[in-house]
Design a protein around this motif. Structure first.
Motif, PDB file in Angstrom:
ATOM      1  N   PRO A   1       0.832  -1.202   0.000  1.00 33.65           N
ATOM      2  CA  PRO A   1       0.000   0.000   0.000  1.00 33.65           C
ATOM      3  C   PRO A   1       0.872   1.260   0.000  1.00 33.65           C
ATOM      4  O   PRO A   1       1.983   1.257   0.546  1.00 33.65           O
ATOM      5  N   PRO A   2       0.385   2.335  -0.618  1.00 34.88           N
ATOM      6  CA  PRO A   2       1.168   3.580  -0.642  1.00 34.88           C
ATOM      7  C   PRO A   2       1.547   4.041   0.766  1.00 34.88           C
ATOM      8  O   PRO A   2       0.777   3.909   1.709  1.00 34.88           O
ATOM      9  N   GLN A   3       2.738   4.579   0.884  1.00 38.18           N
ATOM     10  CA  GLN A   3       3.302   5.128   2.114  1.00 38.18           C
ATOM     11  C   GLN A   3       3.396   4.120   3.258  1.00 38.18           C
ATOM     12  O   GLN A   3       3.209   4.469   4.418  1.00 38.18           O
ATOM     13  N   SER A   4       3.712   2.865   2.919  1.00 35.71           N
ATOM     14  CA  SER A   4       3.838   1.851   3.966  1.00 35.71           C
ATOM     15  C   SER A   4       5.250   1.284   4.090  1.00 35.71           C
ATOM     16  O   SER A   4       5.633   0.855   5.180  1.00 35.71           O
ATOM     17  N   ALA A   5       6.034   1.285   3.028  1.00 34.85           N
ATOM     18  CA  ALA A   5       7.345   0.622   3.038  1.00 34.85           C
ATOM     19  C   ALA A   5       8.379   1.352   3.868  1.00 34.85           C
ATOM     20  O   ALA A   5       9.216   0.725   4.516  1.00 34.85           O
ATOM     21  N   THR A   6       8.346   2.676   3.856  1.00 35.04           N
ATOM     22  CA  THR A   6       9.395   3.429   4.542  1.00 35.04           C
ATOM     23  C   THR A   6       9.186   3.495   6.049  1.00 35.04           C
ATOM     24  O   THR A   6      10.034   3.999   6.763  1.00 35.04           O
ATOM     25  N   GLY A   7       8.094   2.947   6.538  1.00 31.88           N
ATOM     26  CA  GLY A   7       7.858   2.892   7.973  1.00 31.88           C
ATOM     27  C   GLY A   7       8.593   1.738   8.649  1.00 31.88           C
ATOM     28  O   GLY A   7       8.521   1.592   9.865  1.00 31.88           O
ATOM     29  N   TYR A   8       9.300   0.948   7.875  1.00 30.39           N
ATOM     30  CA  TYR A   8      10.039  -0.201   8.390  1.00 30.39           C
ATOM     31  C   TYR A   8      11.520  -0.052   8.093  1.00 30.39           C
ATOM     32  O   TYR A   8      11.896   0.587   7.121  1.00 30.39           O
ATOM     33  N   ARG A   9      12.316  -0.686   8.915  1.00 29.63           N
ATOM     34  CA  ARG A   9      13.759  -0.724   8.682  1.00 29.63           C
ATOM     35  C   ARG A   9      14.075  -2.009   7.934  1.00 29.63           C
ATOM     36  O   ARG A   9      13.780  -3.110   8.419  1.00 29.63           O
ATOM     37  N   TRP A  10      14.670  -1.874   6.750  1.00 33.73           N
ATOM     38  CA  TRP A  10      14.972  -3.019   5.893  1.00 33.73           C
ATOM     39  C   TRP A  10      16.481  -3.265   5.879  1.00 33.73           C
ATOM     40  O   TRP A  10      17.262  -2.321   5.904  1.00 33.73           O
ATOM     41  N   PRO A  11      16.910  -4.516   5.838  1.00 31.41           N
ATOM     42  CA  PRO A  11      18.345  -4.826   5.866  1.00 31.41           C
ATOM     43  C   PRO A  11      19.024  -4.508   4.537  1.00 31.41           C
ATOM     44  O   PRO A  11      18.360  -4.268   3.521  1.00 31.41           O
ATOM     45  N   ALA A  12      20.343  -4.552   4.543  1.00 28.57           N
ATOM     46  CA  ALA A  12      21.122  -4.352   3.318  1.00 28.57           C
ATOM     47  C   ALA A  12      20.675  -5.372   2.284  1.00 28.57           C
ATOM     48  O   ALA A  12      20.409  -6.537   2.600  1.00 28.57           O
TER      49      ALA A  12
END
Length: 139
Positions: free
Chosen positions: A71-82
């Protein structure tokens, strides 16, 4: 028949034929993963959701990235690994994602899992959990 109101249409941003570039962060966010890890994540998501994981797009050329559409504006709310990159409005720079049509010739893109009316997007929390379990370093 108007494709935007057709009962079979899940999203108006899915092209009627071929494929098209869509700006991440407008219609959807995306998480991009390459190679074997991407295949493992997609497989785990599909197994867990009884093959209703939501939209997952795979490239057949280049880096062979897989894009998990959220969903829009949902991915950057999480910390993703390298090695796992969030693409959306809050991400660095502009990002475009290739989106294939639901049928016909779409090479070099293909749906690993198609969106449905019931599951229009990949569930971001579940994706984050699966990535974390497979990599073992997400906090």
């Amino acid at each position: 028949m108007n494709p935007k109101t057709s009962p079979g249409t899940v999203h108006a941003w899915i092209p009627a034929s071929g494929h098209g570039l869509r700006h991440a962060g407008i219609h959807f966010d995306a998480v991009r993963i390459a190679g074997v890890l991407a295949e493992q994540v997609a497989y785990e998501l599909m197994q867990f959701t009884d093959f209703h994981a939501g939209p997952i797009v795979r490239e057949a050329t280049g880096h062979r990235y897989t894009y998990f559409l959220l969903p829009p504006q949902s991915a950057t709310g999480y910390r993703w690994p390298a090695g796992v990159r969030a693409l959306g409005r809050g991400a660095q720079g502009w990002a475009y994602v290739g989106v294939p049509a639901l049928g016909g010739l779409t090479w070099p893109l293909e749906w690993r899992s198609e969106p449905t009316a019931e599951v229009p997007f990949v569930e971001v929390g579940l994706l984050h959990e699966v990535v974390g379990r497979l990599i073992g370093v997400v906090r």
